[in-house]
Design an enzyme around this catalytic site. Structure first.
Site, PDB file in Angstrom:
ATOM      1  N   GLN A 100      11.958   4.508  58.152  1.00 59.44           N
ATOM      2  CA  GLN A 100      12.879   5.629  58.381  1.00 59.44           C
ATOM      3  C   GLN A 100      12.121   6.947  58.350  1.00 59.44           C
ATOM      4  O   GLN A 100      11.443   7.258  57.368  1.00 59.44           O
ATOM      5  CB  GLN A 100      13.989   5.696  57.325  1.00 59.44           C
ATOM      6  CG  GLN A 100      15.000   6.787  57.721  1.00 59.44           C
ATOM      7  CD  GLN A 100      15.976   7.177  56.651  1.00 59.44           C
ATOM      8  OE1 GLN A 100      15.589   7.593  55.564  1.00 59.44           O
ATOM      9  NE2 GLN A 100      17.262   7.069  56.946  1.00 59.44           N
ATOM     10  N   TYR A 182      19.573  16.666  56.552  1.00 62.14           N
ATOM     11  CA  TYR A 182      18.154  16.934  56.842  1.00 62.14           C
ATOM     12  C   TYR A 182      17.978  17.467  58.267  1.00 62.14           C
ATOM     13  O   TYR A 182      18.957  17.701  58.973  1.00 62.14           O
ATOM     14  CB  TYR A 182      17.317  15.685  56.542  1.00 62.14           C
ATOM     15  CG  TYR A 182      17.478  15.289  55.086  1.00 62.14           C
ATOM     16  CD1 TYR A 182      17.094  16.175  54.080  1.00 62.14           C
ATOM     17  CD2 TYR A 182      18.080  14.091  54.720  1.00 62.14           C
ATOM     18  CE1 TYR A 182      17.288  15.857  52.735  1.00 62.14           C
ATOM     19  CE2 TYR A 182      18.279  13.770  53.381  1.00 62.14           C
ATOM     20  CZ  TYR A 182      17.879  14.652  52.390  1.00 62.14           C
ATOM     21  OH  TYR A 182      18.085  14.354  51.070  1.00 62.14           O
ATOM     22  N   GLY A 313      23.064  -0.155  49.869  1.00 67.61           N
ATOM     23  CA  GLY A 313      22.076   0.691  49.217  1.00 67.61           C
ATOM     24  C   GLY A 313      21.900   0.333  47.760  1.00 67.61           C
ATOM     25  O   GLY A 313      21.090  -0.530  47.399  1.00 67.61           O
TER      26      GLY A 313
HETATM   27  C1  LIG Z   1      18.485   6.162  45.192  1.00 68.06           C
HETATM   28  C2  LIG Z   1      18.982   6.448  46.581  1.00 68.06           C
HETATM   29  C3  LIG Z   1      18.130   7.036  47.492  1.00 68.06           C
HETATM   30  C4  LIG Z   1      18.548   7.261  48.812  1.00 68.06           C
HETATM   31  N1  LIG Z   1      17.642   7.754  49.719  1.00 68.06           N
HETATM   32  C5  LIG Z   1      17.985   7.798  51.035  1.00 68.06           C
HETATM   33  C6  LIG Z   1      17.004   8.068  52.031  1.00 68.06           C
HETATM   34  O1  LIG Z   1      15.815   8.267  51.766  1.00 68.06           O
HETATM   35  N2  LIG Z   1      17.416   8.056  53.319  1.00 68.06           N
HETATM   36  C7  LIG Z   1      18.720   7.819  53.667  1.00 68.06           C
HETATM   37  O2  LIG Z   1      19.053   7.799  54.857  1.00 68.06           O
HETATM   38  N3  LIG Z   1      19.663   7.568  52.749  1.00 68.06           N
HETATM   39  C8  LIG Z   1      19.318   7.517  51.452  1.00 68.06           C
HETATM   40  N4  LIG Z   1      20.260   7.126  50.522  1.00 68.06           N
HETATM   41  C9  LIG Z   1      21.618   6.761  50.976  1.00 68.06           C
HETATM   42  C10 LIG Z   1      21.681   5.242  51.262  1.00 68.06           C
HETATM   43  O3  LIG Z   1      20.870   4.926  52.381  1.00 68.06           O
HETATM   44  C11 LIG Z   1      23.115   4.780  51.551  1.00 68.06           C
HETATM   45  O4  LIG Z   1      23.556   5.387  52.759  1.00 68.06           O
HETATM   46  C12 LIG Z   1      24.074   5.131  50.438  1.00 68.06           C
HETATM   47  O5  LIG Z   1      23.517   4.814  49.182  1.00 68.06           O
HETATM   48  C13 LIG Z   1      25.429   4.440  50.603  1.00 68.06           C
HETATM   49  O6  LIG Z   1      25.318   3.043  50.479  1.00 68.06           O
HETATM   50  P1  LIG Z   1      25.745   2.266  49.107  1.00 68.06           P
HETATM   51  O7  LIG Z   1      27.109   2.762  48.754  1.00 68.06           O
HETATM   52  O8  LIG Z   1      25.703   0.819  49.467  1.00 68.06           O
HETATM   53  O9  LIG Z   1      24.732   2.646  48.066  1.00 68.06           O
HETATM   54  C14 LIG Z   1      19.869   6.930  49.194  1.00 68.06           C
HETATM   55  C15 LIG Z   1      20.734   6.370  48.259  1.00 68.06           C
HETATM   56  C16 LIG Z   1      20.309   6.113  46.968  1.00 68.06           C
HETATM   57  C17 LIG Z   1      21.247   5.456  46.000  1.00 68.06           C
END
Ligand SMILES: Cc1cc2nc3c(=O)[nH]c(=O)nc-3n(C[C@H](O)[C@H](O)[C@H](O)COP(=O)(O)O)c2cc1C
Length: 354
Positions: A100, A182, A313
């Site tokens: 990514q 971003y 995530g």
């Molecule tokens: C610790 C953490 C770091 C994340 N870093 C990014 C990232 O670098 N790039 C991104 O697109 N989303 C990032 N996200 C968002 C996740 O990709 C995802 O869209 C979000 O956590 C929702 O999914 P979930 O409810 O299953 O956790 C991050 C989420 C978490 C929890």
């Protein structure tokens, strides 16, 4: 027709996936200085190779795209060599992996970067909020400089180079991070894009940067089927706001639908809970839905045809073999937010694999 669920095989671009489970991109702040991923990441990603597709943490395409503490880049040989060890580990376990690209634009702080360049953004509009720095603790987000029109192709070129580097590092494809406030989302959104050239103003201008970057990445990857994009329509994270997100994202998705991309990855968030149903019919390729999914809601969403892949995530942080646990109906371990961004192995590589 057979029921489609999380454990059904799927297809992305030119390869089959062993299931419909995608590991979400997650910044984990364990990289070494100079934007090099650490050897711990070899084990971390290798442990997660049972996902149908792993999307890496946000990787800066260039040093100017770095914003957060201990985050990686993919612009030079040392970084590429370190990523190659990681893709090798995932491939050895039969996994698939996209890199990514996360260019933070205005969302960063100078002390988290190994370059003296100023933060850049569509317009010189500072984001409200603070971020962690190892040197100074919590700091206000930096003041960005507006990109000159002639500089925008140079930023696109950084994504081109990063794509070539990612392919050289063995990645199966690349994802443009156009979500979470971003740089690409800063071009899309009216509060951060106040430009008067052909990259600002009407929606057809505001989507131009994203479309041009996707075209450049597709060319560099050798095929659009190796390029995905993540969006998070109307998500207010990082002080981003758009006057008409439905118009912006329907226009964008219609524009990129014919490109033949690997997938459209949509993170749903509160202001637009029905966004999957709105965007899904507008995009021809695979549709990956993310945001708060459980096993049950993931299966239901796949079976209803509302998405082709489900992105998980937080559950992947504490359940490295999440697909195996789903297959065995095993108990899940709760995520530990205290170790999401802390340095070292604790909370990163020490969660048990069944
Ligand atoms: C610790 C953490 C770091 C994340 N870093 C990014 C990232 O670098 N790039 C991104 O697109 N989303 C990032 N996200 C968002 C996740 O990709 C995802 O869209 C979000 O956590 C929702 O999914 P979930 O409810 O299953 O956790 C991050 C989420 C978490 C929890």
């Amino acid at each position: 027709m057979a029921e489609i669920n999380l454990l059904s095989p799927g297809r992305i671009g030119d390869f089959d996936t062993k299931n419909r489970i995608v590991m979400a991109p997650m910044t984990r702040s364990r990289a070494l200085p100079q934007g090099v991923p650490s050897d711990l990441a070899i084990e971390y990603y290798g442990q997660r190779a049972s996902a149908g597709l792993i999307i890496t943490e946000g990787i800066a395409p260039s040093a100017g795209g770095l914003g957060y503490a201990r985050t990686p880049a993919i612009e030079n040989a040392a970084q590429v060599a370190a990523w190659k060890k990681i893709t090798d580990a995932v491939h050895a376990k039969g996994g698939r992996m996209f890199a990514q690209f996360m260019h933070v634009g205005r969302v960063g702080h100078a002390s988290n970067r190994y370059t003296d360049e100023a933060l850049v953004a569509p317009s010189a509009v500072r984001a409200a909020g603070q971020m962690w720095t190892d040197a100074l603790g919590m700091q206000d987000l930096g003041m960005p400089r507006a990109l000159e029109t002639h500089e925008i192709p140079l930023v696109t070129e950084q994504y081109t180079t990063a794509t070539r580097n990612a392919i050289a590092a063995g990645f199966d494809g690349v994802e443009l991070h156009s979500a979470s406030g971003y740089l690409p989302m800063q071009f899309l959104s009216s509060n951060t894009n106040q430009r008067t050239d052909h990259y600002g103003g009407p929606v057809q201008n505001r989507i131009r940067f994203v479309v041009e970057v996707l075209e450049a990445m597709s060319q560099a990857a050798g095929s659009p089927s190796k390029v995905g994009i993540k969006i998070s329509p109307a998500m207010p994270f990082n002080d981003i706001d758009d006057a008409n997100p439905l118009e912006t994202y329907t226009t964008l998705v219609k524009a990129i639908s014919p490109m033949g991309l690997a997938y459209l990855h949509v993170l749903r968030s509160a202001p637009l809970p029905d966004i999957f149903a709105i965007l899904r019919p507008l995009f021809k390729g695979p549709f990956a839905a993310g945001g708060g999914f459980t096993r049950e809601s993931g299966d239901a969403t796949l079976n209803s045809g509302e998405a082709d892949f489900i992105v998980f995530g937080k559950l992947f942080t504490s359940n490295p073999d999440l697909p195996v646990r789903f297959a065995q109906s095993a108990a899940l371990v709760a995520p530990d937010p205290n170790t999401f961004y802390s340095p070292g192995a604790k909370g990163y590589t020490d969660f048990a694999v069944l």
